[in-house]
Design an enzyme around this catalytic site. Sequence first.
Site, short mmCIF file in Angstrom:
data_model
loop_
_atom_site.label_atom_id
_atom_site.label_comp_id
_atom_site.label_asym_id
_atom_site.label_seq_id
_atom_site.Cartn_x
_atom_site.Cartn_y
_atom_site.Cartn_z
N HIS A 8 40.44 42.85 39.04
CA HIS A 8 40.15 43.42 40.33
C HIS A 8 40.83 42.86 41.56
O HIS A 8 41.57 42.01 41.57
CB HIS A 8 38.78 43.22 40.83
CG HIS A 8 37.99 42.03 41.02
ND1 HIS A 8 38.66 41.18 41.94
CD2 HIS A 8 37.53 41.07 40.30
CE1 HIS A 8 38.02 39.83 41.85
NE2 HIS A 8 37.53 39.79 40.91
N GLU A 80 31.79 40.00 35.14
CA GLU A 80 32.20 38.62 35.27
C GLU A 80 31.06 37.80 34.69
O GLU A 80 30.14 37.98 34.71
CB GLU A 80 32.59 37.97 36.69
CG GLU A 80 32.95 36.82 37.17
CD GLU A 80 34.38 36.49 36.32
OE1 GLU A 80 34.38 36.51 35.36
OE2 GLU A 80 35.39 36.25 36.93
N MET A 150 37.59 35.58 34.88
CA MET A 150 37.09 34.74 34.01
C MET A 150 36.92 35.35 32.82
O MET A 150 37.20 34.84 31.63
CB MET A 150 35.67 34.05 34.34
CG MET A 150 35.43 32.79 33.61
SD MET A 150 36.44 31.38 33.53
CE MET A 150 36.38 30.83 35.20
#
Length: 197
Positions: A8, A80, A150
């Site tokens: 993003h 995430e 992540m």
Amino acid sequence: MEVSLIRHGQTLWNCQSRFQGQLDSPLTEEGIKQAKSVKKIISRKSYDHVYSSSLGRTIATANIAMNPIMGITLLDDFREINLGQWQGRTVGEVQKLYASEYEAFHNTPREYKAVNGEGFSEVWSRVSYCLDNIKRINGYKKILIFTHGMVLKVIYTMIKYGNINYIWDAPSFDSASLTVLNWTKHPSISLENRIAY
């Protein structure tokens, strides 16, 4: 199956050094510009299907970057990592309030698990299971996924090193960057962290 992964665009909390996890903050003006730049990267290719994490920052990035005619399927599995009580706090606050957990996060990743959240291995399990299902059920050749930093680090670590303890050896993935992997019996990465801004 070829899997193109887009992180993003930059968010408000990215700028404030706050852990977002599965909470959200809006894209900044720079993040919106970055999302627009994704069009340059992906417009040269066609995809069988487009997926996005169900969090607001990835949905916003996908909606800016994609041709609005193409539908986007939202999947929780591409969210995430859930950082539990860290979410919404700055790095400094977490270091002070959760010192031992923060140390485990960086020094013993295999043992790390967020209080009221999840660990790195759990992220790998849900993402790899989801990719396997997409490939098996739909038989797609090329897919595009809007996801998170992540999640990208976990995927990279498991493909390159096969051991989550090496997660901090994986690169940091820039906002609105493209990483491409070949999701086969023996996955490989063909392009990493490409940006167009």
